[in-house]
Motif scaffolding. Sequence first.
Motif, PDB file in Angstrom:
ATOM      1  N   UNK A 111       0.755  -0.807   0.401  1.00 41.64           N
ATOM      2  CA  UNK A 111       0.069   0.076  -0.300  1.00 41.64           C
ATOM      3  C   UNK A 111       1.011   1.332  -0.210  1.00 41.64           C
ATOM      4  N   UNK A 112       1.534   1.396   1.399  1.00 44.81           N
ATOM      5  CA  UNK A 112       1.990   2.743   0.671  1.00 44.81           C
ATOM      6  C   UNK A 112       3.369   2.751   0.161  1.00 44.81           C
ATOM      7  N   UNK A 113       3.503   4.289  -0.112  1.00 44.52           N
ATOM      8  CA  UNK A 113       4.548   4.622  -0.902  1.00 44.52           C
ATOM      9  C   UNK A 113       6.037   4.600  -1.308  1.00 44.52           C
ATOM     10  N   UNK A 114       6.758   4.109   0.239  1.00 45.66           N
ATOM     11  CA  UNK A 114       7.791   4.058   0.321  1.00 45.66           C
ATOM     12  C   UNK A 114       8.498   5.215  -0.309  1.00 45.66           C
ATOM     13  N   UNK A 115       8.168   6.813   1.000  1.00 45.44           N
ATOM     14  CA  UNK A 115       8.931   7.656   0.834  1.00 45.44           C
ATOM     15  C   UNK A 115       9.963   7.110   2.067  1.00 45.44           C
ATOM     16  N   UNK A 116      11.095   7.791   1.099  1.00 44.26           N
ATOM     17  CA  UNK A 116      12.620   8.200   2.099  1.00 44.26           C
ATOM     18  C   UNK A 116      12.977   6.456   2.654  1.00 44.26           C
ATOM     19  N   UNK A 117      12.188   5.611   1.816  1.00 50.67           N
ATOM     20  CA  UNK A 117      12.595   4.264   2.143  1.00 50.67           C
ATOM     21  C   UNK A 117      12.149   3.813   2.846  1.00 50.67           C
ATOM     22  N   UNK A 118      10.873   4.198   3.316  1.00 52.40           N
ATOM     23  CA  UNK A 118      10.140   3.532   4.852  1.00 52.40           C
ATOM     24  C   UNK A 118       9.399   2.790   3.994  1.00 52.40           C
ATOM     25  N   UNK A 155       4.121 -16.941  -4.079  1.00 56.31           N
ATOM     26  CA  UNK A 155       4.377 -16.157  -3.385  1.00 56.31           C
ATOM     27  C   UNK A 155       4.706 -14.578  -4.411  1.00 56.31           C
ATOM     28  N   UNK A 156       3.760 -13.970  -4.815  1.00 49.33           N
ATOM     29  CA  UNK A 156       4.626 -12.134  -5.747  1.00 49.33           C
ATOM     30  C   UNK A 156       4.031 -11.080  -3.984  1.00 49.33           C
ATOM     31  N   UNK A 157       5.285 -10.195  -4.358  1.00 51.13           N
ATOM     32  CA  UNK A 157       5.264  -9.259  -3.548  1.00 51.13           C
ATOM     33  C   UNK A 157       4.330  -7.984  -5.283  1.00 51.13           C
ATOM     34  N   UNK A 158       3.724  -7.592  -5.275  1.00 52.26           N
ATOM     35  CA  UNK A 158       3.687  -5.749  -6.034  1.00 52.26           C
ATOM     36  C   UNK A 158       3.842  -4.730  -5.408  1.00 52.26           C
ATOM     37  N   UNK A 159       4.574  -4.522  -6.095  1.00 52.32           N
ATOM     38  CA  UNK A 159       5.064  -2.712  -5.366  1.00 52.32           C
ATOM     39  C   UNK A 159       4.705  -2.103  -6.751  1.00 52.32           C
ATOM     40  N   UNK A 160       4.562  -0.796  -6.629  1.00 51.93           N
ATOM     41  CA  UNK A 160       4.282   0.431  -7.343  1.00 51.93           C
ATOM     42  C   UNK A 160       5.281   0.596  -8.012  1.00 51.93           C
ATOM     43  N   UNK A 161       5.263   0.508  -9.341  1.00 52.69           N
ATOM     44  CA  UNK A 161       6.670   1.229 -10.590  1.00 52.69           C
ATOM     45  C   UNK A 161       6.629   1.567 -10.453  1.00 52.69           C
ATOM     46  N   UNK A 182       7.279  -7.252  -8.036  1.00 50.90           N
ATOM     47  CA  UNK A 182       7.543  -7.295  -9.463  1.00 50.90           C
ATOM     48  C   UNK A 182       7.013  -5.679  -9.330  1.00 50.90           C
ATOM     49  N   UNK A 183       7.310  -5.007  -9.789  1.00 46.50           N
ATOM     50  CA  UNK A 183       6.979  -3.707  -9.930  1.00 46.50           C
ATOM     51  C   UNK A 183       7.004  -3.048 -11.409  1.00 46.50           C
ATOM     52  N   UNK A 184       8.288  -3.045 -11.545  1.00 49.67           N
ATOM     53  CA  UNK A 184       8.895  -2.156 -13.091  1.00 49.67           C
ATOM     54  C   UNK A 184       8.654  -3.054 -14.369  1.00 49.67           C
ATOM     55  N   UNK A 185       9.099  -4.729 -13.571  1.00 42.67           N
ATOM     56  CA  UNK A 185       8.304  -5.540 -14.154  1.00 42.67           C
ATOM     57  C   UNK A 185       7.287  -6.128 -15.179  1.00 42.67           C
ATOM     58  N   UNK A 186       5.849  -5.143 -14.707  1.00 42.74           N
ATOM     59  CA  UNK A 186       5.481  -5.845 -15.300  1.00 42.74           C
ATOM     60  C   UNK A 186       4.481  -4.281 -14.782  1.00 42.74           C
ATOM     61  N   UNK A 187       4.865  -2.817 -15.400  1.00 41.24           N
ATOM     62  CA  UNK A 187       3.908  -2.035 -15.441  1.00 41.24           C
ATOM     63  C   UNK A 187       2.397  -2.192 -14.913  1.00 41.24           C
ATOM     64  N   UNK A 188       1.612  -2.864 -15.736  1.00 40.92           N
ATOM     65  CA  UNK A 188       0.209  -3.707 -15.442  1.00 40.92           C
ATOM     66  C   UNK A 188      -0.690  -4.289 -14.466  1.00 40.92           C
TER      67      UNK A 188
END
Length: 292
Positions: A111-118, A155-161, A182-188
């Motif tokens: 969910x979180x945007x991982x601001x500042x690597x958090x 198990x897949x962990x989906x992070x925002x690209x 998986x983030x940039x690896x699959x933007x859709x």
Amino acid sequence: QGSEKLALNAAADSNTPTVVAVETWPHLWLGNYGARDISLYTRANAVLAFDEISRQRFLEAGFSPDRIFVTGNPERDALAACIRDREAIRTKFREEFGIAQSDFVATYAVTNNLEAGRLDVDDKDPRWIGFGETETLTEFLLAMSHELPKGEATAIIRVKPGRERPPIQVLIDEYFPNALLIGEECRDGKRVILGSDMVVGTTTIMLQEASFLGVLPVCFYPRLTREEDPQFANSLGIIKQLRGVNTLAQYLGWASNPSFRESKLQELERVIIPTDATARVVAVMKQIAGAR
């Protein structure tokens, strides 16, 4: 709301037909701005809702049924196309990422945007809801690692690209090194969902999209300190809610059974995405303009 108010008032003064398209479930803004907005939007000749759930919410709010049209949302025409081609998308996604077609695939949507690597916010942050993403992601990884048959689950962990990933990779390395990040690896994100059998998350919009696409969505809260549920779609009954520490592991074990997943999907309120929403919207606009 200011520009919309000016436009609707000007249209009423000049006897010009008006059509209002609502791009989200109406109870979201009616809950916050009901007294202000209901009187404004009920003046429109037509209100466009993107599904039957939305239409029912409008009726409950006092809108006239002959002014509500279920057209779908033109933005979701691509989603409707994915539903039509779901099996081909699923097969191709799994081939691309080396996942067996027979595997049980569970995706955790960060969910979180991982601001500042958090990965987490603290309890002083207004986004704090009683737990952090580290806790829920750790339970997911441990469950996938220990509760499911080896070689039969992915198990897949989906992070925002484009978002930072180190905190997540640390957890994967520690608890389940075989998980796919998986983030940039699959933007859709729709492809990731359709390649999965189940999507787990907290306040992410990806759970709503999983519901649209017919993939079991699970909103997991170890605990909740807010009185108001931050995952607004839970109130619609379109997402499976799971509460309590250590409840996810058992549920993942059950969900590896296709019959169990299908039964749980049947218990949820189904969101039907109308096809060719663009044409439907145009047809209503022509109808309203012609009735002037």
